[in-house]
Design a protein around this motif. Structure first.
Motif, PDB file in Angstrom:
ATOM      1  N   PRO A   1       0.852  -1.311  -0.042  1.00 23.63           N
ATOM      2  CA  PRO A   1       0.050  -0.112   0.082  1.00 23.63           C
ATOM      3  C   PRO A   1       0.799   1.262  -0.076  1.00 23.63           C
ATOM      4  CG  PRO A   1      -1.004  -1.483   1.433  1.00 23.63           C
ATOM      5  CD  PRO A   1       0.385  -2.102   1.139  1.00 23.63           C
ATOM      6  N   GLU A   2       2.064   1.166   0.658  1.00 24.77           N
ATOM      7  CA  GLU A   2       2.883   2.463   0.452  1.00 24.77           C
ATOM      8  C   GLU A   2       3.492   2.557  -0.635  1.00 24.77           C
ATOM      9  OE1 GLU A   2       2.966  -0.228   2.747  1.00 24.77           O
ATOM     10  OE2 GLU A   2       5.003  -0.658   3.207  1.00 24.77           O
ATOM     11  N   ASP A   3       3.453   1.962  -1.644  1.00 33.03           N
ATOM     12  CA  ASP A   3       3.757   2.062  -3.023  1.00 33.03           C
ATOM     13  C   ASP A   3       2.860   2.964  -3.817  1.00 33.03           C
ATOM     14  OD1 ASP A   3       5.028  -1.255  -3.067  1.00 33.03           O
ATOM     15  OD2 ASP A   3       6.396   0.724  -2.842  1.00 33.03           O
ATOM     16  N   THR A   4       1.580   3.102  -3.253  1.00 26.95           N
ATOM     17  CA  THR A   4       0.588   3.837  -3.830  1.00 26.95           C
ATOM     18  C   THR A   4       1.091   5.347  -4.391  1.00 26.95           C
ATOM     19  OG1 THR A   4      -1.188   2.786  -2.903  1.00 26.95           O
ATOM     20  CG2 THR A   4      -1.712   5.205  -3.506  1.00 26.95           C
ATOM     21  N   ALA A   5       0.973   5.927  -5.479  1.00 25.37           N
ATOM     22  CA  ALA A   5       1.516   7.165  -5.979  1.00 25.37           C
ATOM     23  C   ALA A   5       1.345   7.309  -7.258  1.00 25.37           C
ATOM     24  CB  ALA A   5       3.013   7.266  -5.332  1.00 25.37           C
ATOM     25  N   VAL A   6       1.525   8.720  -7.709  1.00 20.91           N
ATOM     26  CA  VAL A   6       1.796   8.897  -9.308  1.00 20.91           C
ATOM     27  C   VAL A   6       3.321   8.582  -9.647  1.00 20.91           C
ATOM     28  CG1 VAL A   6       1.367  10.329 -11.057  1.00 20.91           C
ATOM     29  CG2 VAL A   6      -0.114  10.374  -9.141  1.00 20.91           C
ATOM     30  N   TYR A   7       3.311   7.574 -10.410  1.00 19.61           N
ATOM     31  CA  TYR A   7       4.809   7.510 -10.915  1.00 19.61           C
ATOM     32  C   TYR A   7       5.099   8.315 -12.372  1.00 19.61           C
ATOM     33  CZ  TYR A   7       5.151   3.800  -7.535  1.00 19.61           C
ATOM     34  OH  TYR A   7       5.314   2.977  -6.469  1.00 19.61           O
ATOM     35  N   PHE A   8       6.328   8.824 -12.257  1.00 15.22           N
ATOM     36  CA  PHE A   8       6.738   9.805 -13.323  1.00 15.22           C
ATOM     37  C   PHE A   8       8.170   9.303 -13.681  1.00 15.22           C
ATOM     38  CE2 PHE A   8       3.769  13.559 -12.313  1.00 15.22           C
ATOM     39  CZ  PHE A   8       3.563  13.186 -11.215  1.00 15.22           C
ATOM     40  N   CYS A   9       8.037   9.436 -15.109  1.00 17.35           N
ATOM     41  CA  CYS A   9       9.682   8.958 -15.755  1.00 17.35           C
ATOM     42  C   CYS A   9      10.081  10.298 -16.185  1.00 17.35           C
ATOM     43  CB  CYS A   9       9.446   8.150 -16.696  1.00 17.35           C
ATOM     44  SG  CYS A   9       8.235   8.633 -18.283  1.00 17.35           S
ATOM     45  N   ALA A  10      11.535  10.571 -16.119  1.00 19.10           N
ATOM     46  CA  ALA A  10      12.219  11.718 -16.496  1.00 19.10           C
ATOM     47  C   ALA A  10      13.360  11.140 -17.000  1.00 19.10           C
ATOM     48  CB  ALA A  10      12.436  12.470 -15.334  1.00 19.10           C
ATOM     49  N   ALA A  11      13.850  12.415 -17.972  1.00 24.36           N
ATOM     50  CA  ALA A  11      15.247  11.944 -18.782  1.00 24.36           C
ATOM     51  C   ALA A  11      16.008  13.223 -18.619  1.00 24.36           C
ATOM     52  CB  ALA A  11      14.772  11.844 -20.206  1.00 24.36           C
ATOM     53  N   ARG A  12      17.435  12.716 -18.460  1.00 25.28           N
ATOM     54  CA  ARG A  12      18.434  13.568 -18.256  1.00 25.28           C
ATOM     55  C   ARG A  12      19.588  13.370 -19.037  1.00 25.28           C
ATOM     56  NH1 ARG A  12      21.565  15.857 -14.223  1.00 25.28           N
ATOM     57  NH2 ARG A  12      23.538  14.764 -13.648  1.00 25.28           N
ATOM     58  N   ARG A  13      20.271  14.331 -19.635  1.00 24.14           N
ATOM     59  CA  ARG A  13      21.233  14.006 -20.411  1.00 24.14           C
ATOM     60  C   ARG A  13      22.667  14.658 -19.915  1.00 24.14           C
ATOM     61  NH1 ARG A  13      22.409  15.483 -26.739  1.00 24.14           N
ATOM     62  NH2 ARG A  13      24.472  14.548 -26.984  1.00 24.14           N
ATOM     63  N   SER A  14      23.378  13.883 -19.319  1.00 20.72           N
ATOM     64  CA  SER A  14      24.522  14.157 -18.567  1.00 20.72           C
ATOM     65  C   SER A  14      25.668  13.152 -18.545  1.00 20.72           C
ATOM     66  CB  SER A  14      24.054  14.440 -17.017  1.00 20.72           C
ATOM     67  OG  SER A  14      25.310  14.972 -16.225  1.00 20.72           O
ATOM     68  N   TRP A  15      26.535  13.243 -17.772  1.00 19.52           N
ATOM     69  CA  TRP A  15      27.506  11.986 -17.612  1.00 19.52           C
ATOM     70  C   TRP A  15      27.042  10.898 -16.705  1.00 19.52           C
ATOM     71  CZ3 TRP A  15      31.406  12.185 -20.716  1.00 19.52           C
ATOM     72  CH2 TRP A  15      31.731  13.206 -20.951  1.00 19.52           C
ATOM     73  N   TYR A  16      25.846  10.988 -15.929  1.00 21.64           N
ATOM     74  CA  TYR A  16      25.450  10.041 -15.022  1.00 21.64           C
ATOM     75  C   TYR A  16      23.860  10.326 -14.827  1.00 21.64           C
ATOM     76  CZ  TYR A  16      26.256  13.890 -11.386  1.00 21.64           C
ATOM     77  OH  TYR A  16      26.052  14.990 -10.872  1.00 21.64           O
ATOM     78  N   PRO A  17      23.425   9.495 -14.345  1.00 28.22           N
ATOM     79  CA  PRO A  17      21.940   9.569 -14.129  1.00 28.22           C
ATOM     80  C   PRO A  17      21.870  10.012 -12.662  1.00 28.22           C
ATOM     81  CG  PRO A  17      22.558   7.208 -13.703  1.00 28.22           C
ATOM     82  CD  PRO A  17      23.759   7.967 -14.555  1.00 28.22           C
ATOM     83  N   SER A  18      20.773  10.435 -12.050  1.00 28.27           N
ATOM     84  CA  SER A  18      20.959  11.277 -10.746  1.00 28.27           C
ATOM     85  C   SER A  18      19.482  10.751  -9.953  1.00 28.27           C
ATOM     86  CB  SER A  18      20.537  12.881 -11.012  1.00 28.27           C
ATOM     87  OG  SER A  18      20.307  13.550  -9.842  1.00 28.27           O
ATOM     88  N   THR A  19      19.672  10.962  -8.788  1.00 28.96           N
ATOM     89  CA  THR A  19      18.305  10.652  -7.889  1.00 28.96           C
ATOM     90  C   THR A  19      17.630  11.931  -7.448  1.00 28.96           C
ATOM     91  OG1 THR A  19      19.736  10.720  -5.862  1.00 28.96           O
ATOM     92  CG2 THR A  19      19.809   8.613  -6.932  1.00 28.96           C
ATOM     93  N   SER A  20      18.312  13.055  -8.070  1.00 26.81           N
ATOM     94  CA  SER A  20      17.630  14.219  -7.441  1.00 26.81           C
ATOM     95  C   SER A  20      16.686  14.727  -8.856  1.00 26.81           C
ATOM     96  CB  SER A  20      18.703  15.592  -7.417  1.00 26.81           C
ATOM     97  OG  SER A  20      17.974  16.642  -7.216  1.00 26.81           O
ATOM     98  N   ASP A  21      15.327  15.078  -8.590  1.00 27.90           N
ATOM     99  CA  ASP A  21      14.357  15.502  -9.655  1.00 27.90           C
ATOM    100  C   ASP A  21      14.820  16.568 -10.313  1.00 27.90           C
ATOM    101  OD1 ASP A  21      11.615  16.447  -7.717  1.00 27.90           O
ATOM    102  OD2 ASP A  21      13.791  16.920  -7.401  1.00 27.90           O
ATOM    103  N   ASP A  22      15.234  17.701  -9.583  1.00 23.86           N
ATOM    104  CA  ASP A  22      15.455  19.044 -10.255  1.00 23.86           C
ATOM    105  C   ASP A  22      16.660  18.804 -11.381  1.00 23.86           C
ATOM    106  OD1 ASP A  22      17.347  20.532  -7.380  1.00 23.86           O
ATOM    107  OD2 ASP A  22      17.648  18.783  -8.353  1.00 23.86           O
ATOM    108  N   GLU A  23      17.391  17.629 -11.248  1.00 23.19           N
ATOM    109  CA  GLU A  23      18.461  17.678 -12.504  1.00 23.19           C
ATOM    110  C   GLU A  23      17.822  16.970 -13.732  1.00 23.19           C
ATOM    111  OE1 GLU A  23      21.809  15.482 -10.564  1.00 23.19           O
ATOM    112  OE2 GLU A  23      22.078  17.427  -9.350  1.00 23.19           O
TER     113      GLU A  23
END
Length: 123
Positions: free
Chosen positions: A87-109
């Motif tokens: 139940p704690e997985d209930t949420a709206v799930y978003f995908c996001a794309a980033r062009r950089s040297w590495y992926p990030s855990t920060s949504d503002d990147e």
């Protein structure tokens, strides 16, 4: 650029869902992709990310062993396989794309975002 997330729905505790994120308007293989989620009344949080080739992935500790991320570059698609849902997985799930040297855990990147898909896990 468009990211289209889909695959959400209502599932019982312990069930599974596979989310898809289809990208268009960009050279998909140049972008790292992340999944984030936002539960009601909470801030958006990182869930999982994959590098441009899919050779390296990372998932947040709370979903480790239950969720996995993968991508199919010829199909411009990233997947989030979610098993043993809680139940704690209930949420709206978003995908996001980033062009950089590495992926990030920060949504503002992340530069580009999909519209979100709702996952509801009933107890």
């Amino acid at each position: 650029v468009q990211l289209q997330a889909s695959g959400g729905g209502l599932v019982q505790t312990g069930g599974s869902l596979r989310l898809s994120c289809v990208a268009s308007g960009l050279i998909f293989s140049n972008y790292h992709v992340g999944w984030f989620r936002q539960a009601p009344g909470k801030e958006r949080e990182f869930v999982a990310a994959t590098t441009t080739t899919g050779d390296s992935t990372h998932v947040v500790e709370s979903v480790k062993g239950r969720f996995s991320i993968s991508r199919d570059n010829p199909k411009n698609t990233v997947y989030l396989q979610m098993n043993s849902l809680k139940p704690e997985d209930t949420a709206v799930y978003f995908c996001a794309a980033r062009r950089s040297w590495y992926p990030s855990t920060s949504d503002d990147e992340y530069m580009y975002w999909g519209q979100g898909t709702l996952v509801t896990v009933s107890s």
